[in-house]
Design a protein around this motif. Structure first.
Motif, short mmCIF file in Angstrom:
data_model
loop_
_atom_site.label_atom_id
_atom_site.label_comp_id
_atom_site.label_asym_id
_atom_site.label_seq_id
_atom_site.Cartn_x
_atom_site.Cartn_y
_atom_site.Cartn_z
N TYR A 108 -13.43 -31.11 21.33
CA TYR A 108 -13.54 -29.79 20.73
C TYR A 108 -14.42 -29.85 19.48
CZ TYR A 108 -12.15 -25.38 18.55
OH TYR A 108 -12.15 -24.14 17.96
N TYR A 163 -11.43 -34.99 6.95
CA TYR A 163 -10.35 -34.41 6.18
C TYR A 163 -10.07 -35.31 5.00
CZ TYR A 163 -9.41 -31.35 10.18
OH TYR A 163 -9.51 -30.41 11.18
N THR A 176 -16.21 -29.96 9.64
CA THR A 176 -16.13 -30.25 11.07
C THR A 176 -17.47 -29.97 11.72
OG1 THR A 176 -15.35 -28.02 11.66
CG2 THR A 176 -13.68 -29.69 11.20
N ASN A 202 -11.67 -37.54 11.95
CA ASN A 202 -10.84 -36.90 12.96
C ASN A 202 -11.63 -36.62 14.23
OD1 ASN A 202 -10.22 -33.71 13.92
ND2 ASN A 202 -8.45 -35.10 13.94
N HIS A 251 -10.99 -34.37 17.57
CA HIS A 251 -10.13 -33.31 18.08
C HIS A 251 -10.55 -32.97 19.50
CE1 HIS A 251 -8.63 -28.87 17.53
NE2 HIS A 251 -7.85 -29.58 18.35
N ASN A 279 -5.41 -29.64 21.78
CA ASN A 279 -4.86 -29.98 20.47
C ASN A 279 -4.43 -31.44 20.38
OD1 ASN A 279 -4.31 -29.18 17.80
ND2 ASN A 279 -2.14 -28.83 18.28
N ASN A 281 -5.36 -34.97 18.80
CA ASN A 281 -6.10 -35.46 17.65
C ASN A 281 -5.97 -36.97 17.49
OD1 ASN A 281 -7.16 -33.09 15.77
ND2 ASN A 281 -5.21 -32.44 16.67
N TYR A 282 -7.07 -37.59 17.12
CA TYR A 282 -7.10 -38.99 16.77
C TYR A 282 -7.60 -39.11 15.34
CZ TYR A 282 -6.63 -39.83 21.78
OH TYR A 282 -6.18 -39.85 23.08
N TRP A 283 -7.00 -40.04 14.60
CA TRP A 283 -7.32 -40.20 13.19
C TRP A 283 -7.66 -41.64 12.85
CZ3 TRP A 283 -7.44 -35.85 10.18
CH2 TRP A 283 -6.78 -34.72 10.67
#
Length: 119
Positions: A35, A40, A53, A99, A101, A105, A107-109
């Protein structure tokens, strides 16, 4: 399998610049599910907030607090994400997280890289 690793953080004087990098692995073959990607940050005692983003198509969004000072970009291979930070202020001090995305929804961080702006 998906892993994000940030680098480039450190100590910089107010008004200085830093370039953060995020290297992604395990995303080959699933880029169509992305996406957006972004940066962040989280300062002590504060909630994590969006910095910037970028979508696969290249559309960008910035927090008002960094607009005009920061620039997000990515490699054409989509395995690297960058954040150019200019005119840094003490209030930019925080841990910065990369991040990924995915649609749905997911998410990987990354683990974060610290940025400290101080004289």
């Amino acid at each position: 399998q998906v892993q994000l690793v940030e680098s480039g953080g450190g100590l910089v004087q107010p008004g200085g610049s830093l370039r953060l990098s995020c290297f992604l692995s395990g995303v080959s073959g699933r880029t169509r599910n992305i996406y957006d990607m972004g940066w962040y940050r989280q300062a002590p005692g504060k909630d994590r907030e969006l910095v910037a983003t970028i979508t696969v198509g290249g559309s960008t969004k910035y927090a008002d607090s960094v607009k005009g000072r920061f620039a997000i970009s990515r490699a054409n291979t989509k395995d690297a994400l960058y954040l150019e930070m200019n005119s840094l202020k003490p209030e930019d001090t925080a841990f910065y997280y990369c991040n990924l995305h995915l649609y749905g929804n997911v998410n990987y961080w990354g683990q974060g890289t610290p940025v400290t702006v101080s004289s």
